[in-house]
Scaffold this active site. Structure first.
Site, PDB file in Angstrom:
ATOM      1  N   ASN A  50       0.883  -1.169   0.000  1.00 35.39           N
ATOM      2  CA  ASN A  50       0.000   0.000   0.000  1.00 35.39           C
ATOM      3  C   ASN A  50       0.920   1.218   0.000  1.00 35.39           C
ATOM      4  OD1 ASN A  50      -1.875   1.972   0.378  1.00 35.39           O
ATOM      5  ND2 ASN A  50      -2.849   1.036   2.156  1.00 35.39           N
TER       6      ASN A  50
ATOM      7  N   GLU B  17      -8.139  -5.832   4.244  1.00 28.54           N
ATOM      8  CA  GLU B  17      -7.945  -5.437   2.849  1.00 28.54           C
ATOM      9  C   GLU B  17      -6.699  -6.092   2.252  1.00 28.54           C
ATOM     10  OE1 GLU B  17      -8.690  -1.485   4.540  1.00 28.54           O
ATOM     11  OE2 GLU B  17      -9.292  -0.914   2.525  1.00 28.54           O
TER      12      GLU B  17
ATOM     13  N   GLU C  78     -15.325  -1.495  14.303  1.00 30.37           N
ATOM     14  CA  GLU C  78     -14.862  -2.700  15.003  1.00 30.37           C
ATOM     15  C   GLU C  78     -14.749  -2.492  16.516  1.00 30.37           C
ATOM     16  OE1 GLU C  78     -11.167  -3.980  13.134  1.00 30.37           O
ATOM     17  OE2 GLU C  78     -12.081  -3.616  11.182  1.00 30.37           O
ATOM     18  N   ASN C  79     -14.480  -1.221  16.902  1.00 30.88           N
ATOM     19  CA  ASN C  79     -14.128  -0.986  18.316  1.00 30.88           C
ATOM     20  C   ASN C  79     -15.105  -0.149  19.126  1.00 30.88           C
ATOM     21  OD1 ASN C  79     -11.443  -2.267  18.296  1.00 30.88           O
ATOM     22  ND2 ASN C  79     -11.011  -0.696  16.773  1.00 30.88           N
TER      23      ASN C  79
ATOM     24  N   GLY D 151     -11.825   1.033  12.114  1.00 33.10           N
ATOM     25  CA  GLY D 151     -11.437   1.325  13.501  1.00 33.10           C
ATOM     26  C   GLY D 151     -12.617   1.646  14.397  1.00 33.10           C
ATOM     27  N   ILE D 152     -13.569   2.438  13.907  1.00 32.99           N
ATOM     28  CA  ILE D 152     -14.738   2.798  14.716  1.00 32.99           C
ATOM     29  C   ILE D 152     -15.743   1.649  14.732  1.00 32.99           C
ATOM     30  CG2 ILE D 152     -16.675   4.417  14.934  1.00 32.99           C
ATOM     31  CD1 ILE D 152     -14.871   6.538  13.534  1.00 32.99           C
TER      32      ILE D 152
ATOM     33  N   HIS E 165     -18.055   0.607   6.699  1.00 29.47           N
ATOM     34  CA  HIS E 165     -16.616   0.704   6.973  1.00 29.47           C
ATOM     35  C   HIS E 165     -16.392   2.059   7.635  1.00 29.47           C
ATOM     36  CE1 HIS E 165     -12.233   0.097   6.106  1.00 29.47           C
ATOM     37  NE2 HIS E 165     -12.288   1.385   6.378  1.00 29.47           N
TER      38      HIS E 165
ATOM     39  N   ASP F  34      -9.997  12.262  16.034  1.00 33.84           N
ATOM     40  CA  ASP F  34     -10.002  10.880  16.506  1.00 33.84           C
ATOM     41  C   ASP F  34     -11.302  10.574  17.271  1.00 33.84           C
ATOM     42  OD1 ASP F  34      -7.727   8.599  17.119  1.00 33.84           O
ATOM     43  OD2 ASP F  34      -9.249   8.734  18.695  1.00 33.84           O
TER      44      ASP F  34
ATOM     45  N   ARG G 185      -2.296  -2.000  -3.802  1.00 35.11           N
ATOM     46  CA  ARG G 185      -3.578  -1.295  -3.673  1.00 35.11           C
ATOM     47  C   ARG G 185      -3.488  -0.028  -4.515  1.00 35.11           C
ATOM     48  NH1 ARG G 185      -4.948   2.944   0.365  1.00 35.11           N
ATOM     49  NH2 ARG G 185      -7.182   3.276   0.141  1.00 35.11           N
TER      50      ARG G 185
HETATM   51  P1  AMP Z   1      -9.073   3.378  10.956  1.00 39.30           P
HETATM   52  O1  AMP Z   1      -8.940   4.545  10.017  1.00 39.30           O
HETATM   53  O2  AMP Z   1      -9.918   2.265  10.406  1.00 39.30           O
HETATM   54  O3  AMP Z   1      -7.752   2.907  11.490  1.00 39.30           O
HETATM   55  O4  AMP Z   1      -9.893   3.914  12.246  1.00 39.30           O
HETATM   56  C1  AMP Z   1      -9.392   4.944  13.042  1.00 39.30           C
HETATM   57  C2  AMP Z   1     -10.530   5.453  13.914  1.00 39.30           C
HETATM   58  O5  AMP Z   1     -11.008   4.396  14.769  1.00 39.30           O
HETATM   59  C3  AMP Z   1     -10.087   6.609  14.842  1.00 39.30           C
HETATM   60  O6  AMP Z   1     -11.055   7.642  14.811  1.00 39.30           O
HETATM   61  C4  AMP Z   1     -10.081   5.924  16.193  1.00 39.30           C
HETATM   62  O7  AMP Z   1     -10.326   6.828  17.249  1.00 39.30           O
HETATM   63  C5  AMP Z   1     -11.228   4.947  16.049  1.00 39.30           C
HETATM   64  N1  AMP Z   1     -11.179   3.951  17.116  1.00 39.30           N
HETATM   65  C6  AMP Z   1     -10.253   3.010  17.368  1.00 39.30           C
HETATM   66  N2  AMP Z   1     -10.536   2.345  18.528  1.00 39.30           N
HETATM   67  C7  AMP Z   1     -11.668   2.901  19.023  1.00 39.30           C
HETATM   68  C8  AMP Z   1     -12.477   2.676  20.187  1.00 39.30           C
HETATM   69  N3  AMP Z   1     -12.175   1.745  21.070  1.00 39.30           N
HETATM   70  N4  AMP Z   1     -13.581   3.444  20.355  1.00 39.30           N
HETATM   71  C9  AMP Z   1     -13.895   4.395  19.459  1.00 39.30           C
HETATM   72  N5  AMP Z   1     -13.186   4.655  18.348  1.00 39.30           N
HETATM   73  C10 AMP Z   1     -12.080   3.926  18.129  1.00 39.30           C
END
Ligand code: AMP
Length: 400
Positions: free
Chosen positions: A7, A385, A335-336, A332-333, A209, A284, A91
């Site tokens: 990537n 990915e 999943e978490n 990130g959001i 996503h 974030d 990619r």
């Molecule tokens: P990505 O671009 O897929 O890596 O996602 C990054 C985003 O996921 C950022 O805004 C992170 O703050 C958010 N993120 C990661 N872990 C958490 C969590 N436990 N709760 C809320 N947001 C999260």
């Protein structure tokens, strides 16, 4: 068979070496600040070995040379010879309307990717640099494959991807919705079908996503029929620093009042808006959720806007597909963030969706988070990915 997945950005590159016998990652790492002073490379192996080095990386060829060395020698050595790498998969962000599937790299393919640079000025030229550097470092005979981020969206009907502007102008400038994150959306629906042991034909799935960049897609019979990102990844949902959808009049109004050039306007919409712009403090999601819990009204507004918009997209895609069988959360959001999924799904009771609160209390794990009696299944599926790129690369190389 081992596949190297790349990537490549203008000043960075991420790599993963994947063993396709078991689809495990053998080694992965990244180079940063390529062409900028203060270069850095780091990597790790499947068995926990790690390295990190401050080293000048004047161009992509030097960076790939360093990646090659890291794989072949030193403490993090994972292969004895480059012959073990069957192919390299890249990619590529923008394949326009030219590429609706992954292809093996040829001089003609590189020319076409270059021709599409106007639609992805930051990304496509960097991808070409990466491909050329790989050819120099790994040799001309090493097959390379390009996997396009928007290819999965090429099945959208014309009425879904067209903007309501004169069509001669749209065609002249190739202006239409292309979407992005396609590799992720495709991985998610295919993984869902795999988990369920069902064919994708006959399914209606909404994929969310949600990360720094976010998009939602409507996928019917395994084919994308609509997605929230547009001509570029600026469109759709509120994102970390991107505005998402905005009335074009607000943009021209701001340009007039602030005296911004198109470049300044683009910089503003891409880098200073979204969660960052509304909260005034952070792009974030974690920071915003913490601030929200501490009573920060701006962070509350920013996150409420995101929850509301995800729900609206889901609602509109239920209408677009005349139903939905499953909603998948990733990124990130997705999943978490337990709170995000809860806030989105809780208000979808009209679809007879029931969230299993205990199951939803999960981070980064593949799990169904809807109850047994929910009319629609809701899942968290961590995206992959790189694996999707590696699978396409393997398939194309074997077909050659
Ligand atoms: P990505 O671009 O897929 O890596 O996602 C990054 C985003 O996921 C950022 O805004 C992170 O703050 C958010 N993120 C990661 N872990 C958490 C969590 N436990 N709760 C809320 N947001 C999260």
């Amino acid at each position: 068979m081992k596949i190297l997945v790349i990537n490549c950005g203008s000043s960075s590159l991420k790599y993963q070496l994947i063993d396709m016998e078991n689809e495990h990652v053998i080694a992965k790492g990244l180079c940063e600040r390529i062409g900028i002073a203060g270069g850095h490379i780091e990597g790790k192996t499947f068995d926990g070995r790690q390295f990190s080095e401050e080293i000048d990386l004047p161009d992509h060829t030097v960076a790939f040379g360093r990646v090659k060395d890291a794989l072949l020698e030193g403490e993090c050595k994972v292969i004895d010879s480059l012959d073990e790498i069957a192919a390299i998969g890249h990619r590529v962000v923008q394949g326009g309307a030219v590429f609706d599937h992954s292809v093996v790299v040829t001089p003609e393919v590189i020319r076409e990717i270059d021709n599409l640079s106007a639609l992805a000025p930051l990304h496509n030229p960097a991808h070409i640099q990466g491909i050329n550097a790989c050819t120099e470092v790994f040799g001309e005979e090493k097959p390379q494959v390009v996997v396009f981020d928007n290819a999965f969206h090429s099945t959208m009907p014309k009425y879904a991807y067209s903007f309501a502007i004169p069509q001669d102008l749209a065609e002249k400038h190739q202006i239409r919705k292309y979407g992005a994150h396609g590799t992720s959306h495709k991985y998610l629906v295919e993984r869902y079908a795999e988990i369920k042991g069902i064919p994708l034909e006959g399914t209606k799935i909404i994929t969310c996503h949600l990360g720094n960049g976010s998009s939602v897609s409507a996928v019917k019979d395994g084919k994308c029929i609509d997605t929230s990102m547009g001509l570029t990844p600026l469109d759709g949902l509120v994102m970390g620093t991107r505005s998402g959808s905005i009335d074009a009049s607000a943009v021209t109004f701001l340009q007039e009042r602030e005296g911004w050039t198109p470049k300044e306007t683009s910089e503003f919409l891409n880098k200073k808006c979204g969660l960052l712009g509304v909260s005034g403090s952070s792009s974030d999601m974690r920071d915003n959720m913490t601030a929200r819990e501490e009573g920060d009204k701006n962070a509350e507004l920013a996150t409420d806007m995101l929850f509301y918009q995800i729900r609206k997209y889901i609602g509109s895609y239920v209408a677009a597909m005349n139903g939905v069988d499953a909603i998948l959360f990733s990124g990130g959001i997705g999943e978490n963030s337990v709170h995000t999924r809860d806030a989105v799904v809780r208000e979808l009771g009209w679809l007879n969706i029931r969230l299993d609160e205990e199951a939803n209390d999960v981070r980064g794990k593949e799990i169904r988070i809807s109850t047994d009696d929910s009319a629609v299944e809701v899942w968290v599926i961590p995206t992959n990915e790189e694996l999707a790129i590696a699978r396409d690369t393997k398939r194309l190389v074997e077909e050659q």
